[in-house]
Design a protein around this motif. Structure first.
Motif, short mmCIF file in Angstrom:
data_model
loop_
_atom_site.label_atom_id
_atom_site.label_comp_id
_atom_site.label_asym_id
_atom_site.label_seq_id
_atom_site.Cartn_x
_atom_site.Cartn_y
_atom_site.Cartn_z
N TYR A 87 88.78 14.20 65.81
CA TYR A 87 87.45 14.21 65.97
C TYR A 87 87.41 12.83 65.95
O TYR A 87 87.38 11.78 65.04
CB TYR A 87 86.81 14.43 63.87
CG TYR A 87 87.11 15.84 64.24
CD1 TYR A 87 86.12 17.13 64.86
CD2 TYR A 87 88.13 16.74 62.92
CE1 TYR A 87 86.00 18.24 64.47
CE2 TYR A 87 88.12 17.96 63.32
CZ TYR A 87 86.88 19.60 64.04
OH TYR A 87 87.24 20.53 63.89
N GLU A 88 86.68 11.76 67.40
CA GLU A 88 86.36 11.02 67.25
C GLU A 88 85.31 10.08 66.46
O GLU A 88 85.99 9.09 66.35
CB GLU A 88 86.01 10.98 69.20
CG GLU A 88 87.07 11.70 69.90
CD GLU A 88 88.62 10.89 70.14
OE1 GLU A 88 88.12 9.50 71.03
OE2 GLU A 88 89.31 11.04 70.40
N ASN A 89 84.51 10.27 65.84
CA ASN A 89 83.62 9.90 65.22
C ASN A 89 84.49 10.05 63.72
O ASN A 89 83.31 8.68 62.86
CB ASN A 89 82.29 10.15 65.16
CG ASN A 89 81.70 10.35 66.66
OD1 ASN A 89 82.03 9.25 67.47
ND2 ASN A 89 80.74 11.19 67.51
N MET A 90 85.12 10.49 63.30
CA MET A 90 86.14 9.81 62.27
C MET A 90 86.51 8.68 61.56
O MET A 90 87.28 8.45 62.70
CB MET A 90 86.25 11.20 61.72
CG MET A 90 85.73 12.78 61.41
SD MET A 90 86.85 14.49 60.64
CE MET A 90 87.23 13.87 59.27
N ASN A 97 92.58 13.78 55.72
CA ASN A 97 92.17 13.62 54.02
C ASN A 97 91.63 15.23 54.48
O ASN A 97 91.66 16.08 53.66
CB ASN A 97 91.35 12.85 53.52
CG ASN A 97 91.93 11.78 52.46
OD1 ASN A 97 93.29 12.63 51.80
ND2 ASN A 97 91.70 10.56 52.78
N PHE A 98 91.45 15.47 55.72
CA PHE A 98 90.52 16.68 56.02
C PHE A 98 91.63 18.05 56.33
O PHE A 98 91.03 18.43 55.38
CB PHE A 98 89.25 16.76 57.25
CG PHE A 98 88.99 17.31 57.65
CD1 PHE A 98 88.33 18.59 57.17
CD2 PHE A 98 89.58 17.88 59.59
CE1 PHE A 98 87.74 19.88 58.18
CE2 PHE A 98 88.90 19.38 59.98
CZ PHE A 98 88.21 20.12 59.17
N ILE A 99 92.28 17.67 57.40
CA ILE A 99 93.26 18.57 57.48
C ILE A 99 94.17 19.21 55.98
O ILE A 99 94.22 19.63 55.28
CB ILE A 99 94.39 17.66 58.29
CG1 ILE A 99 93.91 17.80 59.14
CG2 ILE A 99 94.95 18.47 58.68
CD1 ILE A 99 93.10 18.59 60.21
N GLU A 104 94.46 23.25 51.44
CA GLU A 104 94.34 22.59 49.50
C GLU A 104 95.58 21.79 49.26
O GLU A 104 96.58 21.78 48.31
CB GLU A 104 95.00 24.19 49.10
CG GLU A 104 93.69 25.12 49.59
CD GLU A 104 93.72 26.13 49.24
OE1 GLU A 104 94.68 26.89 48.43
OE2 GLU A 104 92.30 27.06 49.59
N VAL A 105 96.19 20.66 49.61
CA VAL A 105 97.03 19.36 48.96
C VAL A 105 96.63 18.93 47.95
O VAL A 105 95.06 18.46 48.50
CB VAL A 105 97.51 18.23 49.78
CG1 VAL A 105 98.41 17.91 49.51
CG2 VAL A 105 97.94 19.71 51.33
#
Length: 241
Positions: A87-90, A97-99, A104-105
């Motif tokens: 996601y280039e804009n992230m 963190n999204f991953i 559910e880490v």
């Protein structure tokens, strides 16, 4: 463990891209998958990861079918493609963190892992930069960090060393060895045969969708280099054709 049973994949009802492949990659094993462009490596890896559906056979991740239990399989694995579409804009840290959120880490568990790998790959000063500003090599590092930060039991990678600088290649090989010692399963494709020869315990060579050689690294290459064995097999097949 990855178990591929009589797996075939066809595109547009034409010739099979992968034809009746059966392989088993055990716990604590680093397994190399090599072959020319178009041989069927990426198709196989994407099917293992549950990205592509397939017509024949089945693929099991630690005993679970990717066809019947795709979510349960995917929760145990990480997949790094040859050209990661991020996601280039992230911001880099937000993507990682999204991953981790998807897997559910816990925040406590991920904090140590993320800091460790950011420092190892030299991205600690770029974590708040947008991914769009990164070079291909930096994006590859972000994809790798995101993949290993949730501590997968199975790691699948398509040409993971492409675009990495020499230090990052060395560090990634060390990470793979550590994961192997922990009993994790690693299955990856590569064109860098010297790396495969030194790093892997087993190897499979695929040509035109079919496995032409598979076994322990020492058995496959014998007294020769893996590169020479690969080229000799290529010459033999050309003569047959």
């Amino acid at each position: 463990m990855i178990e591929i049973k009589n797996f075939s994949k066809m595109y547009n009802n034409e010739k099979k891209a992968v034809d009746n492949v059966s392989l088993k990659v055990g716990d604590g094993e680093i397994f190399a998958f090599i072959g020319h462009n178009g041989a069927g490596k990426t198709t196989t890896l994407k099917s293992i990861a549950g990205i592509l559906d397939f017509e024949e056979g089945d693929i099991f991740i630690n005993g679970k079918s990717i066809k019947k239990e795709p979510i349960a399989c995917k929760m145990q694995m990480a997949y790094v493609p040859d050209n990661p579409d991020l996601y280039e804009n992230m911001k880099a840290i937000d993507f990682i963190n999204f991953i981790c959120d998807m897997y559910e880490v816990s925040k406590e568990e991920r904090k140590e892992q993320i800091e460790k790998y950011l420092n190892l790959f030299g991205l600690q000063n770029n974590i708040n930069d947008e991914i769009s500003s990164f070079s291909h090599g930096m994006k590859q590092k972000v994809a790798l960090i995101a993949a290993i930060s949730h501590n997968p039991k199975v790691l699948i990678m398509d040409e993971p060393f492409v675009g990495l600088d020499p230090k990052a290649v060395f560090d990634m090989k060390e990470i793979m060895r550590e994961m192997c010692k922990e009993g994790k399963t690693i299955f990856f494709s590569t064109h860098i045969l010297e790396v495969a020869e030194k790093l892997c315990s087993r190897v499979a060579i695929i040509k035109q969708g079919k496995i032409v050689k598979v076994g322990n690294m020492e058995e496959v290459k014998g007294d020769e280099s893996l590169e020479k064995v690969f080229l000799e097999l290529d010459e033999e097949n050309l003569k047959k054709e």
